[in-house]
Design a protein around this motif. Sequence first.
Motif, PDB file in Angstrom:
ATOM      1  N   LYS A  17      -0.596  -5.567   2.313  1.00  0.00           N
ATOM      2  CA  LYS A  17      -0.130  -4.910   3.529  1.00  0.00           C
ATOM      3  C   LYS A  17       1.389  -4.738   3.457  1.00  0.00           C
ATOM      4  O   LYS A  17       2.067  -5.418   2.684  1.00  0.00           O
ATOM      5  CB  LYS A  17      -0.506  -5.736   4.759  1.00  0.00           C
ATOM      6  CG  LYS A  17      -1.987  -5.838   5.022  1.00  0.00           C
ATOM      7  CD  LYS A  17      -2.277  -6.487   6.362  1.00  0.00           C
ATOM      8  CE  LYS A  17      -1.859  -7.951   6.398  1.00  0.00           C
ATOM      9  NZ  LYS A  17      -2.249  -8.597   7.684  1.00  0.00           N
ATOM     10  N   VAL A  18       1.904  -3.847   4.290  1.00  0.00           N
ATOM     11  CA  VAL A  18       3.349  -3.624   4.334  1.00  0.00           C
ATOM     12  C   VAL A  18       4.058  -4.883   4.820  1.00  0.00           C
ATOM     13  O   VAL A  18       3.615  -5.550   5.752  1.00  0.00           O
ATOM     14  CB  VAL A  18       3.674  -2.428   5.258  1.00  0.00           C
ATOM     15  CG1 VAL A  18       5.177  -2.299   5.454  1.00  0.00           C
ATOM     16  CG2 VAL A  18       3.108  -1.145   4.670  1.00  0.00           C
ATOM     17  N   GLY A  19       5.166  -5.217   4.169  1.00  0.00           N
ATOM     18  CA  GLY A  19       5.941  -6.399   4.546  1.00  0.00           C
ATOM     19  C   GLY A  19       6.147  -7.316   3.360  1.00  0.00           C
ATOM     20  O   GLY A  19       5.192  -7.656   2.656  1.00  0.00           O
ATOM     21  N   ASP A  20       7.413  -7.707   3.135  1.00  0.00           N
ATOM     22  CA  ASP A  20       7.694  -8.509   1.952  1.00  0.00           C
ATOM     23  C   ASP A  20       7.055  -9.895   2.013  1.00  0.00           C
ATOM     24  O   ASP A  20       6.794 -10.500   0.988  1.00  0.00           O
ATOM     25  CB  ASP A  20       9.208  -8.619   1.717  1.00  0.00           C
ATOM     26  CG  ASP A  20       9.941  -9.320   2.837  1.00  0.00           C
ATOM     27  OD1 ASP A  20       9.517  -9.205   4.006  1.00  0.00           O
ATOM     28  OD2 ASP A  20      10.967  -9.976   2.564  1.00  0.00           O
TER      29      ASP A  20
ATOM     30  N   VAL B 148       0.819  -1.215   0.000  1.00  0.00           N
ATOM     31  CA  VAL B 148       0.000   0.000   0.000  1.00  0.00           C
ATOM     32  C   VAL B 148       0.853   1.266   0.000  1.00  0.00           C
ATOM     33  O   VAL B 148       0.345   2.364  -0.276  1.00  0.00           O
ATOM     34  CB  VAL B 148      -0.939   0.029   1.223  1.00  0.00           C
ATOM     35  CG1 VAL B 148      -1.981  -1.072   1.132  1.00  0.00           C
ATOM     36  CG2 VAL B 148      -0.149  -0.071   2.541  1.00  0.00           C
ATOM     37  N   MET B 149       2.156   1.152   0.272  1.00  0.00           N
ATOM     38  CA  MET B 149       3.022   2.328   0.323  1.00  0.00           C
ATOM     39  C   MET B 149       3.585   2.707  -1.040  1.00  0.00           C
ATOM     40  O   MET B 149       4.170   3.787  -1.188  1.00  0.00           O
ATOM     41  CB  MET B 149       4.174   2.084   1.299  1.00  0.00           C
ATOM     42  CG  MET B 149       3.740   1.768   2.723  1.00  0.00           C
ATOM     43  SD  MET B 149       2.605   3.007   3.409  1.00  0.00           S
ATOM     44  CE  MET B 149       3.711   4.405   3.578  1.00  0.00           C
ATOM     45  N   SER B 150       3.458   1.857  -2.040  1.00  0.00           N
ATOM     46  CA  SER B 150       3.980   2.200  -3.362  1.00  0.00           C
ATOM     47  C   SER B 150       3.203   3.374  -3.955  1.00  0.00           C
ATOM     48  O   SER B 150       2.000   3.524  -3.744  1.00  0.00           O
ATOM     49  CB  SER B 150       3.908   0.993  -4.307  1.00  0.00           C
ATOM     50  OG  SER B 150       5.028   0.152  -4.102  1.00  0.00           O
ATOM     51  N   ASN B 151       3.924   4.195  -4.712  1.00  0.00           N
ATOM     52  CA  ASN B 151       3.383   5.447  -5.202  1.00  0.00           C
ATOM     53  C   ASN B 151       2.261   5.245  -6.210  1.00  0.00           C
ATOM     54  O   ASN B 151       2.295   4.316  -7.026  1.00  0.00           O
ATOM     55  CB  ASN B 151       4.507   6.275  -5.834  1.00  0.00           C
ATOM     56  CG  ASN B 151       4.137   7.724  -6.042  1.00  0.00           C
ATOM     57  OD1 ASN B 151       3.550   8.087  -7.046  1.00  0.00           O
ATOM     58  ND2 ASN B 151       4.491   8.565  -5.085  1.00  0.00           N
TER      59      ASN B 151
END
Length: 446
Positions: free
Chosen positions: A306-309, A285-288
């Motif tokens: 969600k955040v996290g690889d 969700v943090m990608s531009n």
Amino acid sequence: MARKYFGTDGIRGVTNRLPMTAEMAMKVGMAAGAHFVRGDHKHRVVIGKDTRLSGYMLENALVAGFTSVGMDVVQVGPMPTPAVAMLTHSMRADLGVMISASHNPFADNGIKLFGPDGFKLSDADEERIEALIDGDVPLAAAVDIGRARRVEDARGRYTHAAKMTFPTDLTLDGLKIVIDCANGAAYQVAPSALWELGADVTAIGVTPNGKNINDKVGSTAPQTLCETVVTMGAHLGIALDGDADRLIVVDENGRVVDGDQLMATIASGWARDGRLGGGGLVATVMSNLGLERHLGAQGMNLIRTKVGDRHVLEKMRTSGFNVGGEQSGHIILSDYATTGDGLIAALQVLAEIVRAQAPASEVLNRFDPVPQLLKNVRFDGGRPLEDGRVKEVIARAEEELNGTGRLVIRPSGTEPVIRVMAEGDDRGRVEEIVDRICDAVREVAE
């Protein structure tokens, strides 16, 4: 289920404080070993580490734990996290362990576990190991205690495997590359792989002393790399983090290129060659928003997690994607690796630059990022995001951004912090919205 020891990426903390003590490391070895002792074959675990001083202590403690429950141990020394995952699978081991705290300061350390397939453990496996850590683990009989030995050619095996991902019809001849290894796990293998493929290599962050990992070098501190690229007149710079599962690139002008641009570059190249799985890529969700629009214009999808690889990888595996990652530079190319691999991702980026015969600033500038702002609000307790006043402010902000931007608000998983991120075409509006939400969270948290 709440975790006692395992976080989003293994067990991590300040060394010589719980949970990063020698005693705990031995218990982890005993518990993980007991969990993976299945069947009557001779069991084996591969252990690698980065260059932190505390790695010696934790490695020896883990060896004691694993051998005490009957597992043989293969020690490979300082190696990237993806190399440990690869070797675990190629050596037919039952388990792999990486001792590293990634991009954290040297005083921190961590323990990451991989299953026999080279993938990070499932939640169920981690929960079972946690239960065994606090329980009684049966020890092996004296005749069944495991042995430990070092494999001296492990670096060569990984270097060869990484080089094999680079197109055989290309070389790096004529490219002047600065590689920053963060004084970490890839300080030997990354420069060697680039040199063997023909590059003119200048290496920085390759003099680890146990205490200087990630210290003013590496992917989270790229200023030295930026300056060196410009001073040397290099074609580009490559920055890895402490365990080399993260990649940031610097173009010939000293400009930092983040994971979103790199993923866009790789996905476009693979789509051109007919080898892109899933019709797009997976990111968090943090990608531009600019990345999403860029892919959409090319007929490709962006699936967000969600955040996290580990969430990215899970979606890739279930939905048939082979490119995914995070804006921070964790890039997973599942055709080649079971986790993020900074060196392999760098080689795919370099292949695109070589094919284009154009400057890195041109090849890697795939889209114009939408103005994005992230702020953190610290709070002392409670659940500020559940307060009606905060919900009302957030709902109003979402209405304002509808169709022109995005809003991502989430509590940190590691500290009492609310992360507020907004992006949109109007920078002023984005800044005003983030400040307004942060003020509302502070008011209810006081």
